[in-house]
Design an enzyme around this catalytic site. Structure first.
Site, PDB file in Angstrom:
ATOM      1  N   PRO A 138       0.589  -1.235  -0.169  1.00  0.00           N
ATOM      2  CA  PRO A 138       0.137   0.146  -0.119  1.00  0.00           C
ATOM      3  C   PRO A 138       0.784   1.273   0.000  1.00  0.00           C
ATOM      4  CG  PRO A 138       0.171  -1.019   2.120  1.00  0.00           C
ATOM      5  CD  PRO A 138       0.589  -1.829   1.335  1.00  0.00           C
ATOM      6  N   CYS A 139       1.301   1.498  -1.228  1.00  0.00           N
ATOM      7  CA  CYS A 139       2.351   2.810  -1.305  1.00  0.00           C
ATOM      8  C   CYS A 139       1.364   4.092  -1.047  1.00  0.00           C
ATOM      9  CB  CYS A 139       2.979   2.722  -2.528  1.00  0.00           C
ATOM     10  SG  CYS A 139       1.956   2.740  -4.086  1.00  0.00           S
TER      11      CYS A 139
END
Length: 193
Positions: A138-139
């Site tokens: 989950p950048c």
């Protein structure tokens, strides 16, 4: 599984794509403005992949991604990522990003500090900009100092970090840069006189 495959699947934010190979998932693509552009992007990234029905482990990943994009808990902890060819530093950044709980954020600086490389903020940002595993890694939960959430990796399609964080119900204040924020660092100083 033989060779690489990909599929396009429906989510609350549009039609996403996922590509896989024998060693696991090689990439996730969030929706572009039109499905044909999402397909084109997948083809550009994985020209050897062929559209096919996903195997059971990929179906589990698709279900988890779909749940997260509906704002529900989604378990992606058992998803296997094919990190072949991904730099060791980037892999470390991705593992730290995966540990950020849904609805929370960190800064690039916090990730760099956790890596024991506090001066590597730019390198952390570069690693996340290359993240092929959006949502699974989950950048969007890693922000610039000041909690700016405007840019996504190329795999993010037309979806912004802000929208993904909103879906997750992020607890931190997320802001956008104003024109003043963008121009101030490059504006020449005014002469007093």
């Amino acid at each position: 599984m033989s060779g690489r495959g990909y599929t396009i699947f429906d989510t609350m934010i549009g039609r996403c794509g996922i590509a896989w190979g024998q060693a696991g998932i090689v990439g996730v693509q969030l929706p572009e403005a039109r499905e044909i552009e999402t397909r084109r992007r997948l083809y550009q990234l994985y020209p050897d992949a062929r559209e096919q029905r996903p195997p059971p482990d990929i179906e589990v990943a698709i279900e988890g991604i779909g749940a997260l994009l509906r704002g529900q808990p989604g378990d992606l902890s058992d998803v296997i990522l094919d990190v072949t060819g991904i730099h060791a530093f980037n892999q470390r950044v991705y593992r730290l990003a995966q540990a950020i709980p849904r609805g929370e954020t960190r800064t690039y600086g916090e990730i760099a500090t956790r890596l024991g490389a506090s001066g590597a903020v730019h390198s952390v940002a570069q690693a996340l900009a290359k993240n092929p595993f959006v949502i699974i890694v989950p950048c969007h939960r890693v922000l610039e100092a000041g909690s700016y959430a405007d840019r996504m990796s190329p795999h993010g399609g037309s979806i912004s970090k802000r929208r993904l964080l909103s879906i997750e119900g992020a607890r931190s204040a997320v802001s956008s840069k104003t024109l003043f924020d963008v121009l101030l660092p490059v504006a020449p100083p005014r002469l007093q006189g």
